[in-house]
Every structure is written in structure tokens, then in C-alpha cells.
Design an enzyme around this catalytic site. Structure first.
Site, PDB file in Angstrom:
ATOM      1  N   ASP A   1      -6.110   8.601   9.893  1.00 33.11           N
ATOM      2  CA  ASP A   1      -4.813   8.123  10.337  1.00 33.11           C
ATOM      3  C   ASP A   1      -4.439   8.585  11.729  1.00 33.11           C
ATOM      4  O   ASP A   1      -4.775   9.688  12.148  1.00 33.11           O
ATOM      5  CB  ASP A   1      -3.727   8.576   9.344  1.00 33.11           C
TER       6      ASP A   1
ATOM      7  N   GLU B   1       0.874  -1.170   0.000  1.00 34.04           N
ATOM      8  CA  GLU B   1       0.000   0.000   0.000  1.00 34.04           C
ATOM      9  C   GLU B   1       0.905   1.211   0.000  1.00 34.04           C
ATOM     10  O   GLU B   1       1.726   1.376   0.898  1.00 34.04           O
ATOM     11  CB  GLU B   1      -0.785   0.055   1.310  1.00 34.04           C
TER      12      GLU B   1
END
Lengths: 262, 393
Positions: A61, A50
Site C-alpha cells: 500500500d 473491498e
């Protein structure tokens, strides 16, 4: 046109093996090293990578990836430069690649241009954490226009419950199961009903089921090995690379250790 | 309920929040259909907030500028701004949903203070996320929130202002939604927040419309309100949207001037983007990263704007203008000297535009301006500005 993720998943399934997937912020510590890190991981046996496209407001995040994203932007990493990097990489590396990015970056680039460019350089999948199923229509339309376009991967969360069948009905590539609530990178403190939840996803899914968020070593996911088809390591891997000064040998060691133990 | 305003709005959030939003939407729809909910809301609006507040004909401004200038006095509300209207509504909803904790983001601190106030009143645990920069320039409001029992968390990521405080609140919410209600302070965020905030703020225009009909026997010619995320303005416009002869003006912050790039006018360039769960006009750079807003007013220092405003701009129903730091500070001082009212710097943006607009209008025309908050919180900023330095640089 064949999709590298799908090929890899089919092969793993045939061999009865689990997938190991890592996350890295593109362009850290610099573009050239990023390419070398990707190649090193591929040599060490990683199944999918990724690539995080940095965004100014990464709401999905936790602190580690936020910080990495922030530094990458400060260094001038942009989507355009990442496309160049992938183009360069593809001359010599066939690792399945997924972009993890926020929707504004795609929208700003222009959906059709973005999809075409992904296809040109060889991006195999997209993870867009702020684009839930109900908002995927426009992007799906753009994706459907281009042959060999990347797969839009579906995320499932411990509280998706009754939404799971809908999310998985047309899912392609693999399913990304978020193991804990909230953001990336929390310690291996999984949601209380994570086993039940993974089981439910697995029972409905026609494609491999990956678990991510808060995983550090193969040990962390040992107790779910009978259910899941693979694991994703993000924040821990970023920290590990930084602590080891992006040493390619150390990176290879980590990858092959996880792969072997898993 | 409709999730979009034209191409704007929507629910651009993580999968883990989708059921939370569905639960919220359901609870909200049930609440607004329940007359007991409104009874309770109206009780607190009257006996606690001190509504209805006056629609005040500002005689000296009127004498100087021509048309009749009415001020809707949201500055007289308990806690000093319109923010409390929305907070009481959302906290009553949170209680109904059985939540025990509330979180909020705040820029200038007004929404944080209002949320801390509501949380104290309804015995809920309150955490407010505030950018480190804003904590420094709004220390009085930080102390106020702490006095009211709230925990203020300093957000030190990104630009360390409202945008990043909102990111952090969203992250916490995604983690703790089971027992935590996120009280969003402006007409922004994923559906149903923009609709909900508008509904709770529309009390401003419900009163103003009734008051002007009582005083003048007719509707105003123009309604003006400042617009950051756009909660006071959407509340001020709500009841006039169908009155096609009433011109509506939203005033954004032009900071040091649109041409300098240091401004907070999301709509000036007209570039839609996705931030904080919504699609709306957004300040962004060539790579699609969100650009920092600049305004002397912490409350307008936000790179986005509520999605309904984007829609109202594109349909032409509302005209959006912008006012620089300097123009707003001149207007602020004028209101102090002519009327004995110290307005919030945010509201002074609307006032500065009223002065410009007045020049194009006739003597008997009527303007209503939303005086969204009082300026007590801003006296340090004003002092520094008059002293020749801008604290926000």
C-alpha cells in the site's frame, strides 16, 4: 451456496453494465460509521466493497492506505471486531464483500478458523496482496474444505506477462488488474503498456476483469472502457471520505456519479 | 533451487515482484556457476575488503574465562563489519544483470554504509532507506553514507525503524525493479535472498574453519554469533553445519529482558509469521500485527529472523539464546579493557554469551566467536548508556 460476487457479476453482464468497486479501511472513522458507509454505498449502487483489514506492515500500500491502516490499528480495530461488524451488517445488507488483507493476519488467526468464520459472517472474496499464486496452496486447501467459502481473487500486474494464463486458469469471481507498478494510490499514471496488458488479460480471462490502482474518477478509465469490465477506487475514495467528513450523502453522490458516468 | 527451509522461507511478495524474483534467481544461479564471478568476488574480498581477516586467540579472555576464545575479526574489514561481504556479492550480481541503481534498507547503518561504498566503487546510484529513529541514533553513519554519494531517505511510517525502512525499500523495489536492484542486508526476505546472503557471508566460516585447523589441528567445540536478521551468524555457521560435533549458538537481543516484552528475540516465543516476503519466527501481538522490537543495538532491533535460522532452531542444529542490554554492555566494556578492541554492540551480545558458555566448558575446549563489527559507530550510544540513559527509549 451462491456467491454474492458471482451473482452480481452475472447480473451486470446480463445488463451489459460495468462494475464499480470501492475500497475502505474497516473501522474508520469507527465501526458504527463503517456499517453506515457500507450501506450508503450499496444504496447508491456500488457493486462490490473491498474492506481493508488493517495490518502493521502494509507493504503493498501507498501512503494513504498505510496511514488509514495505522490509524485503524491505533483505534483498536482488529480482525475479530471486523468479523463482528460484518455479522451485524449482514442482518440488513447483501452487498458483495471482499476482504483485502495481508497473509500474516490470516495465518495468525489460523487458516481453517479464518475460512469458517468468513463463511459464517458472509465474506464473499479475499484479496491477499502478499500471497502470490505459488504460495496459495495452504489457503486454497482450507478454502476447499468449507462450502460457501469466499473466493480467493487473483491479482495480475503489468509485468505478469507469461504468468497470466497460470494465474487465470482457475480464477473465480473477478480478476484484479493492477494498472501501475508498485503500491496503491499513485496518481493516474498508468504503466506504459497498460492497454496491451489489459487486452491480454481480457483475452485469456473467463471471468470479469477489473482495473485498480490510481483511479479517481470514471474519466481516468474512459480509454479502457472497451476492454475492462469494471474499476476499483481505493486511496482516492479514502481521501474523499475524509475530506468530506464521512458525510453519507457525499459518499452516495460520488458512487452514483461514478456509476452513471462509467 | 529450494525455496523453503522446512515450513519457513518462501516468496510472500506482490504478484508484480514474482517475475523480478524469477529473473534474480536465474541470474544468481548463473553467476555462482561461473568461476569468473567468484574470481572477481574474491579479488575484491582480498584487495578491497582486506580479507582474509585474522582468527585471533584472545589471550586475556582465555586466561580469565577458561576455554580458548578465538575471535573472527570481521570488525577489521573495510567499512567495519561483515556486511560488505554480502554487498560486494550482490552488487557484482546487479552489474551482471545490467541494473544501474541500487536500493537498501539499513538499521544501524552498517549495511547502508556498505551498500553506499559498493555503489561508489561500481558507479551505481544508491538510495538507502532508514528509519527516522535510527537516523537520529546513528547520525555518524548517515553522514558516512552521504559522503559516499548515497541518498538517505528518512522513513517516518510505523515504528520508524528497520522494519519500516524495509517496507519502504520493498515498495520502491516493486515500482522500480526494471532498473533497480534491491541489496538486502540480512539473511531475510523472499527467496533467493536468504540463500544468496548466506552464500556471500559463508566466506566467514570458510576462513575460520581453515584457520582453526591450521592453528589447533582440530575443529572448535562451539561457535557463537549474534543474530538479528542473522547474516553474520548464518555466514559463521555455514561451513560448520555438517560438523555435528561443533555446537552452534545464535544470540538474539533480549533488550530489557524477555519477560518485559521489550526485546528483539524473534525465536524466544516461537510464533511463526509472514513479513518481508518470508515465513519465519516473528514478534507479533494477539491480532497478528508485528510487534516492535527493542534492543540497545540498532542492528539487532528487528522483529523477525532469517528463515533458515527458524529451521535450524526447530531441527535443533543451532541453539538460540538471548542476552540483555545490560549483559551486552558489560561484555563490551570487558573487551575494550582486556583486549583493546571496541566491538559493535551487536557483536557484544555474542561475547556476553561466550562468557556464560565458557563457564560450562573445559580449559582445553575451543570457542570461536564472530566479532561481526567494530564499535566506532556506537560510541555515542555507549556514552549515553554509561551516563545512565538509554538513547533508545
Amino acid at each position: 451456496m451462491e456467491n454474492r460476487i458471482e451473482n452480481r457479476m452475472n447480473r451486470l453482464q446480463a445488463e451489459g453494465k460495468k462494475a464499480f468497486i470501492t475500497y475502505m479501511t474497516a473501522g474508520l472513522p469507527d465501526m458504527e460509521t463503517s456499517i453506515n458507509i457500507i450501506k450508503a454505498q450499496y444504496e447508491a449502487g456500488v457493486d462490490v466493497i473491498e474492506l481493508g483489514v488493517p495490518f502493521s506492515d502494509p507493504v503493498a500500500d501507498g501512503p494513504v492506505i498505510q496511514d488509514a491502516s495505522y490509524r485503524a490499528i491505533q483505534q483498536g480495530v482488529t480482525l475479530a471486531k471486523i468479523f463482528d461488524m460484518v455479522e451485524e451488517l449482514r442482518k440488513s445488507c447483501e452487498v458483495p464483500l471482499v476482504f483485502m488483507m495481508y497473509y500474516n493476519t490470516i495465518n495468525h488467526y489460523g487458516l481453517d478458523n479464518f475460512v469458517q468464520k468468513c463463511q459464517n459472517v458472509g465474506i464473499d472474496g479475499l484479496i491477499v496482496p502478499d500471497l502470490p499464486f505459488e504460495e496459495q496452496g495452504l489457503l486454497n486447501t482450507a478454502l476447499s474444505k468449507v462450502e460457501g467459502a469466499p473466493y480467493l481473487l487473483q491479482l495480475v500486474s503489468p509485468v505478469s506477462t507469461d504468468r497470466i494464463p497460470m494465474l487465470l486458469e482457475n480464477a473465480k469471481g473477478f480478476v484484479y488488474c493492477v494498472s501501475s507498478m508498485g503500491v496503491t494510490g499513485q496518481a493516474a499514471h498508468f504503466h506504459k503498456n497498460v492497454r496491451d496488458y489489459l487486452g491480454k488479460v481480457k483475452s485469456v480471462s473467463k471471468i470479469p476483469v477489473m482495473m485498480g490502482f490510481g483511479i479517481r474518477t470514471a474519466k481516468d478509465v474512459e480509454m479502457f472502457e472497451d476492454i475492462i469490465d469494471g474499476a476499483i477506487v481505493g486511496s482516492y475514495f479514502i481521501k474523499y471520505m475524509e475530506e468530506n467528513n464521512y458525510d453519507l450523502q457525499k459518499i452516495k453522490e460520488y458512487i452514483s456519479k461514478f456509476k452513471t458516468e462509467f | 533451487m529450494e525455496k523453503y527451509y522446512g515450513e519457513f522461507g518462501g516468496q510472500y511478495v506482490a504478484e508484480s515482484l514474482m517475475n523480478t524474483l524469477a529473473e534474480l534467481e536465474k541470474a544468481y544461479e548463473e553467476a555462482i556457476a561461473d568461476e569468473n564471478f567468484w574470481k572477481e568476488y574474491n579479488y575484491y574480498m582480498k584487495d578491497y575488503v582486506g580479507r582474509e581477516n585474522p582468527l585471533y586467540l584472545s589471550q586475556r579472555l582465555t586466561e580469565k574465562y577458561g576455554p580458548k576464545i578465538y575471535l573472527k575479526r570481521e570488525d577489521l574489514n573495510h567499512t567495519g563489519a561483515h556486511k560488505i561481504n554480502n554487498v560486494i556479492g550482490q552488487i557484482l550480481l546487479a552489474k551482471r544483470m545490467g541494473k544501474t541503481k541500487v536500493i537498501a534498507e539499513t538499521g544501524a547503518g552498517q549495511h547502508g554504509v556498505a551498500t553506499a561504498t559498493g555503489a561508489a566503487l561500481f558507479n551505481m546510484k544508491c538510495t538507502v532507506y532508514m528509519g527516522k529513529e535510527d537516523i537520529e541514533r546513528q547520525s555518524l553513519n548517515v553522514f558516512r553514507m552521504q559522503m559516499l554519494g548515497a541518498e538517505v531517505v528518512s522513513v517516518e511510517t510505523g515504528s520508524k525503524t528497520l522494519k519500516d525502512a524495509t517496507n519502504e525499500a520493498i515498495r520502491t523495489w516493486a515500482k522500480d525493479a526494471e532498473d533497480t536492484f534491491y541489496v538486502i542486508g540480512s539473511a531475510v526476505g523472499p527467496h533467493p535472498y536468504p540463500a544468496m546472503v548466506k552464500n556471500f557471508q559463508s566466506i566467514i566460516s570458510k576462513e575460520a574453519r581453515k584457520q582453526i585447523l591450521e592453528k589447533e589441528g582440530r575443529l572448535p567445540d562451539a561457535v557463537v554469533a549474534c543474530c538479528g536478521g542473522g547474516s553474520n551468524s548464518i555466514g559463521m555457521f555455514a561451513e560448520f553445519l555438517d560438523d555435528k560435533d561443533v555446537k552452534l549458538y545464535g544470540v538474539e537481543a533480549a533488550g530489557l529482558g524477555i519477560e518485559t516484552g521489550k526485546h528483539a528475540s524473534a525465536m524466544a516465543k516461537g510464533n511463526p509469521g509472514i513479513l518481508h516476503g518470508m515465513c519465519s519466527y516473528l514478534l507479533q501481538d494477539d491480532d497478528g500485527n508485528v510487534q516492535l522490537a527493542h534492543s540497545i543495538s540498532a542492528g539487532l532491533d528487528y522483529p523477525g529472523v532469517g528463515p533458515e535460522h527458524s529451521y535450524l532452531r526447530d531441527t535443533g542444529r543451532v541453539t538460540y539464546e538471548s542476552i540483555t542490554d545490560k549483559e551486552c554492555m558489560d561484555a563490551l566494556m570487558e573487551l575494550c579493557r582486556l583486549e583493546g578492541i571496541i566491538p559493535a554492540i551487536e557483536s557484544a551480545h555474542a561475547l556476553a554469551y561466550v562468557f556464560k558458555l565458557a563457564k560450562t566448558m573445559k580449559k582445553d575446549d575451543i570457542i570461536i566467536m564472530c566479532l561481526s563489527g567494530r564499535g566506532d559507530k556506537d560510541v555515542h550510544t555507549v556514552a549515553a548508556y554509561l551516563d545512565g540513559q538509554d538513547m533508545n527509549k
